[in-house]
Design an enzyme around this catalytic site. Structure first.
Site, PDB file in Angstrom:
ATOM      1  N   ASP A   1       0.710 -56.944  20.317  1.00  0.00           N
ATOM      2  CA  ASP A   1      -0.016 -56.190  19.303  1.00  0.00           C
ATOM      3  C   ASP A   1       0.832 -55.005  18.918  1.00  0.00           C
ATOM      4  O   ASP A   1       1.675 -54.582  19.691  1.00  0.00           O
ATOM      5  CB  ASP A   1      -1.296 -55.617  19.936  1.00  0.00           C
ATOM      6  CG  ASP A   1      -2.469 -56.499  19.650  1.00  0.00           C
ATOM      7  OD1 ASP A   1      -2.253 -57.483  18.941  1.00  0.00           O
ATOM      8  OD2 ASP A   1      -3.574 -56.212  20.109  1.00  0.00           O
TER       9      ASP A   1
ATOM     10  N   ASP B   1      -6.115 -56.406  22.655  1.00  0.00           N
ATOM     11  CA  ASP B   1      -7.102 -55.409  23.084  1.00  0.00           C
ATOM     12  C   ASP B   1      -8.481 -55.720  22.536  1.00  0.00           C
ATOM     13  O   ASP B   1      -9.472 -55.272  23.050  1.00  0.00           O
ATOM     14  CB  ASP B   1      -6.673 -54.002  22.657  1.00  0.00           C
ATOM     15  CG  ASP B   1      -6.377 -53.931  21.163  1.00  0.00           C
ATOM     16  OD1 ASP B   1      -6.580 -54.963  20.482  1.00  0.00           O
ATOM     17  OD2 ASP B   1      -5.951 -52.878  20.682  1.00  0.00           O
TER      18      ASP B   1
ATOM     19  N   ASP C   1      -9.139 -61.124  20.277  1.00  0.00           N
ATOM     20  CA  ASP C   1      -7.892 -61.600  20.875  1.00  0.00           C
ATOM     21  C   ASP C   1      -8.163 -62.557  22.031  1.00  0.00           C
ATOM     22  O   ASP C   1      -7.235 -63.150  22.575  1.00  0.00           O
ATOM     23  CB  ASP C   1      -7.062 -60.419  21.413  1.00  0.00           C
ATOM     24  CG  ASP C   1      -6.492 -59.578  20.287  1.00  0.00           C
ATOM     25  OD1 ASP C   1      -6.211 -60.160  19.228  1.00  0.00           O
ATOM     26  OD2 ASP C   1      -6.346 -58.365  20.454  1.00  0.00           O
TER      27      ASP C   1
END
Length: 1187
Positions: free
Chosen positions: A487, A808, A812
């Site tokens: 990310d 997070d 996801d």
């Protein structure tokens, strides 16, 4: 339901004490609330209306205020705990030390040894009458000395003693593991907090301190810690699959379905609920009580079958195809819920009975999660070595027996006399013991111990490096990682967002504008739009320390906007006080599909005003007007939009800023708009401002990424941001370098390239994209999952890619689950992400991932070091015992001595070599890959080279030792003869050579300096010196039990000299180039992927199962004990975090399936994947929320 009944009976009793005083002054009894929480939807609403009027009536009865919460009065909270219970589920009792001892005793080799020792003991006490007669030949010669004959029992006793040692060490290891896990668990539990309102203030309390009557604030990404009834909600959607098995998200609203259950996930929206049931009385608690997390084993067993039947019956009436899937899920779940119970008690044999059913189930459930790479290779190797050992030991016994028979009855021409039988039997027992000894030395039972010690040690140390490992094998898989999909927000960047540029009233400000120069109307609109249209849980608080930065609480993007309001010398709190959350008319919360958030408020004139904010390129398309410098509307055409994108948005994005548009729309009084028609409502907007938000790159990230690239790991960035911002940040991090051939794609373009005309994903199209792809921008959670799956399934490289993913957000989850190793963020991560992950980064920092890679590679190398050492000893000991036995009818190394050698090489060596700390040099090589053999050709060269040296030395001593040292020969000694110096020297030299070779084994890539960094590992030094000390004691004072005669100083020095020769010989071996030795083969490959079909694989697994069962039963128990503790810990903790118990059970079954321990439970892959369909992709509370 035994337990549940008991607990409620207990509570009934308590309630009776309060008599008519309705549950201690509260208007609801515990059973009443429990039965209320079992209802859903319309039934529940009806019940609430009939009994309490409405939810506020329920709050009144529970003596709590929907807005102010509880009074935080200690006696009141204590009273509530007394009546309604605590939010805590009592953990299962840990195994007692004796239970662990009993488990360790189940090891097959140990059992064989015990039997041999007992037979040996029994025979030594039996003095046959014919022993002194000549008729039995010279069999008993040498035993004339009465004292010596008496000492015959010592060997058996010594074997038993060493067995006891091994068992106690194993049990103690298990026991301390359990204690550690419980400690870690309680730490995790204390950190688990939840937002509640007390005395009108929003505070965070530990989950275990929630009480009935608390008003809890819930938001997307939360895992509900208790049951409750919704008081107020915005666009709330819950994933109840962990309790019901339904994969669709359930909409919750005060007037439709207000019941919220513990253990379920908030996938969208926010709200407040009043807590109505905690701990064992909540829905998850009831299931746990059924699962027997706090019950007795026997009850569980009986319940198991009834429960499965009951659940099957309950779901039996569903018909349609899609629902059939759900039924299957539910049955699987039922099986799994009770499976967790059954797993504890299953004997290892469970595979044989249900083989066919098992095969069916495997097919139905899709692929199981693979064994970890290392475990697969080790299992295969252990089975191979074990088989070889078995053959050798059988061979030894057969040869000894045949030789004895021929020597005595054929050549000696004696008849078998009945009164001589015990004497002969004693000989046969001796042969049997020698055979068993060969087997004991051959089977590397230290392997699993080494793996576990190495992993456990790494896990402990990784905690210090901010990696909280949830699944042990993730640690080792990480060392093989070839790709990391990371990310951007919060991992590569600091996640402290600030507005640095803005475009307001036709002016592009490169820094914060002066509020005095702004039109007051625009300023007022801007402040209202930001203050109202962001979660009320998001705040910017004054700094805790003088001179520190203001504290950001909640969604970071919203914090940046609120910070912008404060920078404009305005305040958001008065606006929020004027329009509290209850007065918001409608909220469209942020999710990954909308990429925007809108809030509707009522205007004084009876009209409505909608505020909206979101990704600028998405929201500007919905704008038809814009505010000019004087705060007046001016039309905003597509042509104007293109110009704005070119002149304002792209330059901002190229500076690495995330651009957000803030807009509004007024609805006139009169007829109310159709609120559910979202596309109509959020359209024809008026743009107030566009702001550019910066999220600076973490200072340590570029260096960490450089290390990854040097270590052969490709880093890819997957983000929801727009492509220019993403590219700018990627360049700052060093993910993309000028002059490289790389791809930066947006989600749309990525999908266009990988899908065919029908819109299906094609692997070969994906294979053209991913090798060069470095940045995937504007990506949805589905894109992330597609990319990860595509890279893992790809077959274009020589070896399969091992992918790590960071995430997070709630959305996801699917990608984290699919990846080989999933990293969740400890700070910004939602509970859902943590639940799906393997490792939690407690500091949310990318550089911690690099440390995980280092530790993972270190685990792999530690195991290889141990193998190199272990196999050298194995080869030598087996050959010595075998040839010695065949030529001299007696192994030069006695059973007890062999057990000591075994202890050195297994337990001690695994401790010494498995705890080597990692060095930076581990990051200088490429990943090993999944099919790299455990034993490289260099290691094979070392193993064979050292074996040749040791065998030469030992055979020289065996056949010429008496001449060299001028002592009596120990060969052909009769049965109970005293120990000879000759054989003692052989034993001593052998052990000293192993000690020096242990130092050689510290290096496996052919390095010359084997002492490098030796003092950085105190465990290693102390073990080598400790072993040497014990060896001196054994030789000088071991006497008859260890078959040792004390040696002189001169003899000791010779033994030491020969031992140290190992180190010199090591240098000689290092000089020989491996490339010249073409005949060397590698060993310990993982099972090849292509050559095995599913059928064969299933059969192969069964076969390995049996072999493993024979050879590694002790280790399976070792692991099993460990896993059991881990699962108990996880189950209890998940509960206390009120996590889906299913997650815990699912994890447990995957851990177990890797060990083939319990084969009748398969991982419900289809249940997991249901979360991956795009419709259910959900809101993301983490940083990636607003592009």
């Amino acid at each position: 339901m035994g337990d549940v009944a008991n607990s409620s009976v207990g509570h009934h009793a308590k309630n009776q004490q309060h008599g008519a005083n309705r549950a201690g002054g509260f208007g609801c009894t515990l059973p009443e609330l429990r039965s209320l929480m079992e209802l859903r939807g319309a039934e529940a609403l009806q019940k609430i209306q009939e009994t309490y009027g409405d939810v506020s009536g329920l709050c009144k009865r529970l003596k709590t205020s929907p807005t102010e919460g509880l009074s935080d009065n200690v006696t009141d909270l204590e009273k509530r705990r007394q009546i309604y219970g605590q939010n805590f589920i009592p953990p299962k009792k840990p195994k007692t030390f004796l239970q662990l001892v009993w488990e360790a005793l189940q090891d097959v080799t140990l059992i064989i040894l015990e039997i041999a020792a007992i037979i040996s003991l029994g025979l030594s006490f039996y003095a046959p009458p014919g022993e002194q007669s000549d008729a039995c030949g010279n069999v008993s010669a040498g035993a004339e000395d009465e004292g010596e004959a008496e000492a015959g029992w010592i060997e058996g006793a010594a074997i038993l003693l060493s067995v006891i040692c091994v068992v106690l060490v194993t049990a103690f290891n298990d026991w301390s593991k359990e204690k550690q896990f419980r400690g870690l668990q309680s730490r995790i539990e204390q950190e688990q907090k939840f937002q509640v309102i007390r005395k009108g203030q929003v505070i965070q309390v530990p989950v275990a301190e929630l009480v009935v009557g608390d008003i809890a604030q819930i938001k997307y990404g939360d895992l509900l810690p208790a049951d409750g009834v919704l008081i107020q909600g915005n666009d709330l959607k819950i994933d109840e699959s962990s309790l019901t098995g339904e994969s669709d998200h359930v909409r919750k609203a005060v007037d439709k379905d207000p019941m919220l259950l513990s253990g379920t996930h908030v996938m969208e929206g926010s709200g407040r609920m009043v807590v109505t049931a905690v701990g064992v009385n909540s829905q998850t608690g009831i299931i746990f009580t059924l699962l027997g997390a706090s019950g007795e084993e026997e009850e569980k067993k009986e319940k198991k079958d009834e429960d499965i039947e009951a659940q099957r019956g309950a779901h039996g009436h569903k018909t349609s195809k899609q629902q059939d899937g759900a039924v299957e899920n539910n049955q699987n779940k039922a099986k799994k819920q009770d499976g967790a119970v059954a797993m504890e008690m299953q004997p290892l044999k469970s595979a044989e009975g249900g083989e066919m059913e098992e095969r069916e189930k495997k097919k139905a459930n899709g692929p199981k999660k693979e064994k970890s790479v290392l475990q697969g290779k080790l299992t295969k190797l252990a089975v191979q070595i074990g088989k070889a050992g078995l053959v050798m030991s059988a061979f030894t016994v057969v040869i000894l027996v045949i030789y004895f028979v021929i020597h005595n009855f054929v050549i000696g021409g004696r008849a078998w006399l009945s009164n001589c039988t015990p004497v002969y039997v004693q000989y046969f027992v001796k042969f049997f013991i020698i055979g068993v000894t060969v087997l004991v030395v051959a089977v590397p039972e230290g392997l699993p111990l080494a793996v576990t010690i190495s992993l456990a040690y790494s896990v402990k140390k990784m905690m210090k490096d901010n990696n909280l490992v949830r699944h042990l094998d993730a640690c080792e898989t990480m060392g093989n990682a070839t790709a990391i999909c990371s990310d951007k927000t919060g991992t590569l960047t600091t996640n402290r967002m600030t507005v640095v540029q803005s475009y307001v009233g036709d002016t592009h400000y490169k820094e914060i504008p002066d509020p005095n120069n702004m039109n007051p109307k625009i300023l007022d609109l801007l402040v209202h739009a930001i203050s109202i249209n962001s979660a009320y849980t998001t705040k910017v608080l004054p700094p805790e320390k003088e001179g520190a930065l203001p504290r950001q609480v909640g969604n970071k993007t919203e914090c940046a906007l609120l910070g912008f309001v404060l920078d404009l010398k305005q305040d958001f709190q008065p606006v929020r006080d004027q329009i509290p959350e209850q007065k918001l008319y409608k909220v469209y919360t942020f999710n990954s599909v909308r990429k925007s958030m809108s809030t509707v408020i009522c205007m004084p004139d009876g009209g409505f005003r909608l505020f909206s904010k979101g990704a600028s390129e998405i929201l500007l398309k919905k704008c038809t007007n814009i505010l000019n410098r004087n705060g007046e509307l001016r039309s905003f055409r597509p042509r104007d939009r293109d110009e704005m994108v070119k002149k304002i948005i792209e330059p901002m994005a190229c500076d690495g800023l995330r651009t957000i548009c803030i807009a509004y729309r007024d609805f006139s009084a009169g007829q109310e708009p159709e609120w559910d028609n979202e596309t109509e409502i959020v359209g024809e907007l008026t743009c107030i401002a566009v702001v550019g938000i910066e999220d600076p790159v973490r200072p340590e990230v570029p260096e960490a990424i450089r290390k990854c690239q040097r270590a052969g790991i490709t880093v890819r960035m997957v983000t929801g941001d727009n492509i220019n911002t993403a590219r700018a940040i990627a360049a700052k991090c060093g993910i993309i370098q000028p002059g490289e051939d790389f791809l930066c794609l947006e989600g749309k373009e990525f999908n266009r390239r990988i899908r065919n005309e029908k819109g299906e994903i094609e692997q070969d199209r994906l294979d053209k994209v991913w090798p060069k792809l470095r940045v995937l921008a504007r990506s949805s959670p589905t894109d992330k999952h597609t990319l990860v799956k595509g890279i893992i399934d790809s077959t274009i490289g020589e070896q399969r890619q091992v992918v790590a993913v960071t995430g997070d957000g709630t959305n996801d989850g699917p990608a984290l689950k699919k990846a080989d190793v999933g990293f969740a963020m400890g700070i910004a991560g939602t509970d859902v992400a943590k639940e799906a992950s393997d490792i939690i980064l407690t500091d949310d920092n990318f550089s911690s991932i690099v440390k995980a890679v280092m530790w993972g590679r270190n685990v792999y190398d530690s195991i290889s070091k141990f193998l190199q050492f272990q196999l050298t000893v194995n080869v030598v000991a087996v050959i010595v015992a075998f040839t010695g036995a065949c030529i001299t009818q007696d192994s030069p190394l006695k059973a007890v001595q062999m057990l000591w050698v075994n202890l050195i090489m297994d337990t001690f060596a695994s401790l010494a070599l498995a705890t080597e700390p990692p060095t930076e040099s581990l990051l200088l090589r490429k990943p090993y890959g999944r099919d790299k053999p455990l034993i490289s050709r260099t290691m094979m060269k070392n193993i064979l080279g050292h074996a040749i040296y040791q065998l030469t030395v030992i055979f020289t001593l065996l056949f010429a030792g008496e001449v060299m040292f001028d002592i009596d020969s120990g060969r052909n000694a009769p049965l109970h003869s005293p120990p000879s110096e000759h054989y003692t020297i052989i034993f001593n030299t052998f052990v000293l050579m192993q000690l020096c070779n242990e130092i050689n084994a510290r290096k496996i890539h052919g390095e010359r300096n084997v002492f490098e960094g030796i003092f950085s590992n105190p465990i290693f030094c102390s073990i080598v010196l400790g072993t040497f000390g014990i060896q001196i004691v054994i030789v000088q004072f071991g006497g008859k039990p260890f078959s040792c005669a004390p040696l002189t100083i001169e003899q000791w020095l010779w033994c030491l000299f020969i031992g140290i020769g190992e180190l010199v010989w090591g240098q000689v071996i290092a000089t020989i180039p491996t490339s010249q030795l073409k005949f060397l083969k590698e060993a310990g490959h993982g099972p090849g992927k292509d050559e095995i079909t599913d059928e064969e694989m299933a059969e192969d697994e069964e076969e390995i199962d049996h072999a493993e069962r024979e050879l590694r039963r002790g280790q399976i128990l070792w692991f099993r004990g460990l896993n059991r503790i881990q699962t108990q810990m996880e189950v209890v903790s998940t509960f206390k975090r009120s996590g889906s118990f299913q997650g815990a059970v699912r994890r447990r079954s995957s851990v177990l399936s890797q060990l083939h321990d319990v084969t009748n439970i398969s991982t419900p892959t289809h249940v997991i994947l249901s979360a991956a369909n795009p419709t259910s992709a959900a809101g993301n509370p983490g940083g990636e929320s607003i592009p």
